[in-house]
Scaffold this motif. Structure first.
Motif, mmCIF file in Angstrom:
data_model
loop_
_atom_site.group_PDB
_atom_site.id
_atom_site.type_symbol
_atom_site.label_atom_id
_atom_site.label_comp_id
_atom_site.label_asym_id
_atom_site.label_seq_id
_atom_site.Cartn_x
_atom_site.Cartn_y
_atom_site.Cartn_z
ATOM 1 N N ALA A 284 -11.734 -12.228 -64.303
ATOM 2 C CA ALA A 284 -13.066 -11.811 -63.861
ATOM 3 C C ALA A 284 -13.427 -10.408 -64.326
ATOM 4 N N LEU B 160 -9.736 -20.422 -49.518
ATOM 5 C CA LEU B 160 -10.862 -19.780 -50.189
ATOM 6 C C LEU B 160 -10.765 -18.260 -50.206
ATOM 7 N N ASP C 147 -15.113 -11.834 -54.745
ATOM 8 C CA ASP C 147 -16.561 -11.781 -54.561
ATOM 9 C C ASP C 147 -17.014 -10.457 -53.964
ATOM 10 N N ALA D 277 -6.692 -14.375 -61.694
ATOM 11 C CA ALA D 277 -8.125 -14.608 -61.550
ATOM 12 C C ALA D 277 -8.895 -13.297 -61.603
ATOM 13 N N SER E 106 -11.208 -16.294 -53.608
ATOM 14 C CA SER E 106 -12.584 -16.192 -54.100
ATOM 15 C C SER E 106 -13.361 -15.147 -53.318
ATOM 16 N N ARG E 107 -13.060 -14.990 -52.038
ATOM 17 C CA ARG E 107 -13.741 -13.966 -51.239
ATOM 18 C C ARG E 107 -13.308 -12.567 -51.671
#
Length: 281
Positions: free
Chosen positions: A222, A185, A192, A218, A188-189
């Motif tokens: 984003a 993960l 984020d 990614a 994604s952190r």
């Protein structure tokens, strides 16, 4: 690719100001200091992590040591490698980071992580099982304090009403946040609440290359204009290994120095200093 040095700032090792001067004088770009507030003196922790080296329980306070390092140098980047955010109050930590960044002229690299020793985390009032979500909110709350003249945050783990807090960091959005970890993960952190990814060395280079490419794709999807920077922590001080990291697009490699006396650390730095001519930029 930039080259940095990391060392546990143990009370029996070379002082952080002397270490920082030696690192800068040899052409390295950055110095990272890890932290542990303490080590639980219990059988439970011994069973969980084994017998850890003495430097885990004998480190100077992270921000005191980084301040000594910054004050003793001119251009060296000073980094938390890593700051254990779930063990720190976010308002107090935001001020410590902002003060160091302002006083150093924007030389802070804010590496963050969630920790891995359960009792150490729990002693600070944080449920170890929720440490990742606690870290995410605390970093976001710190960013709010850095960016806003009147800051407030209302989350599940962090809640505060309107507040004033100065100084602000050198950069309006705060120093770069380097998110540590190599779990599934972590990408994604980074997207984020982070600016960069800081995996620890040990992952096969082919796997690391694939994950770097996916993270950057990614990031572009984003809306990030630039590729997400990557710092590999604890890289091997070997030209062939460093060349592999450079070739897959790693931006910074950090080499561990032994937490030892000045003579031993200077000897290590002398051995690895020639690498800066080949790899630093």
């Amino acid at each position: 690719m930039k080259l940095g040095i990391a060392m546990f700032p143990a009370d029996f090792a070379v002082r952080p100001d002397e270490l920082a001067r030696a690192v800068e004088d040899r052409g390295f770009e950055s110095l990272f200091l890890p932290e542990h507030t303490h080590m639980p003196a219990t059988e439970r922790t011994r069973a969980e992590v084994g017998e850890l080296p003495a430097h885990f329980s004998r480190t100077h306070d992270l921000f005191v040591a980084l301040t000594y390092a910054a004050a003793a140098t001119r251009s060296l980047r000073v980094g938390a490698g890593i700051c254990l955010v779930p063990q720190r109050d976010p308002i107090v930590t935001a001020k410590a980071v902002a003060s160091l960044d302002a006083l150093s002229g924007g030389r802070v690299l804010f590496g963050v992580g969630a920790g891995w020793i359960s009792e150490e985390i729990a002693h600070h009032g944080t449920d170890p099982g929720r440490r990742w979500s606690v870290m995410a909110e605390r970093v976001k709350a710190m960013r709010r304090i850095w960016e806003d003249d009147v800051a407030e945050f209302h989350g599940e783990h962090v809640r505060f009403g309107p507040l004033w807090s100065w100084p602000k960091p050198h950069r309006p959005s705060g120093p770069p946040v380097l998110v540590g970890g190599s779990g599934p993960l972590v990408a994604s952190r980074v997207l984020d609440f982070g600016d960069e990814w800081m995996p620890h060395a040990g992952m096969p280079v082919a796997e690391l290359a694939e994950r770097v490419a996916k993270l950057r794709a990614a990031g572009r999807a984003a809306g990030r204009a630039d590729d997400v920077p990557v710092t590999v922590f604890g890289a091997e001080p070997e030209p062939a290994h460093l060349a592999e990291l450079r070739d897959i697009g790693v931006n910074r490699a950090v080499l561990y120095a032994p937490p030892a006396d000045a003579e031993a650390v200077h000897r290590f730095l002398d051995q690895v200093a020639p690498l800066t001519a080949a790899f630093s930029n």
